[in-house]
Design an enzyme around this catalytic site. Sequence first.
Site, PDB file in Angstrom:
ATOM      1  N   CYS A  69     -11.117  -0.017  40.308  1.00 41.46           N
ATOM      2  CA  CYS A  69     -10.791   0.128  38.883  1.00 41.46           C
ATOM      3  C   CYS A  69     -12.052   0.260  38.034  1.00 41.46           C
ATOM      4  CB  CYS A  69      -9.956  -1.081  38.455  1.00 41.46           C
ATOM      5  SG  CYS A  69      -9.709  -1.243  36.680  1.00 41.46           S
ATOM      6  N   CYS A  72     -12.307  -2.153  35.107  1.00 41.45           N
ATOM      7  CA  CYS A  72     -12.565  -3.509  35.629  1.00 41.45           C
ATOM      8  C   CYS A  72     -14.058  -3.697  35.892  1.00 41.45           C
ATOM      9  CB  CYS A  72     -11.787  -3.752  36.922  1.00 41.45           C
ATOM     10  SG  CYS A  72     -10.001  -3.666  36.767  1.00 41.45           S
TER      11      CYS A  72
END
Length: 149
Positions: A69, A72
């Site tokens: 991600c 993230c």
Amino acid sequence: MTQENLVVCTKCGVVNRLPPNRNSAEAQCGKCGARLFSGVPQDIDAANFDRQIGRGSLPVLVDVWAPWCGPCKMMAPAYEAAAKALEPHIRLVKLNSDKEQAVATRLGIRGIPTMILFHRQQEIARISGAMSTGQIVNWVRGHLPTGTS
């Protein structure tokens, strides 16, 4: 009279009692010797997650993320900086949604990064999307009951 805190070690999962007069920032786990507050949010497994939420007395902020991600990864340094600002009054941990799919499903995670704030075994707030350090700190402080931060 201030009550002692129950702090779950992110390394071994043991519950540690911290007296109110003890310097929590320097506290170590009674079993494994790891620092209880390192300023670096630790990745935890399902069992440790359940212990953090169910046994610890501190509010717990969980960052649900995954290695693939992009947002993230972008938020990781901000989350770490937030840990330095919020610990030892709040426990910050990370939960890898790829490794802990059952927990992510149980939490109803639909997108990542998602941060969930727990207090006294209850979810009290949740937000999705990458945030800056200041946004994380302000969001957490804005959702905690008075007298907990």
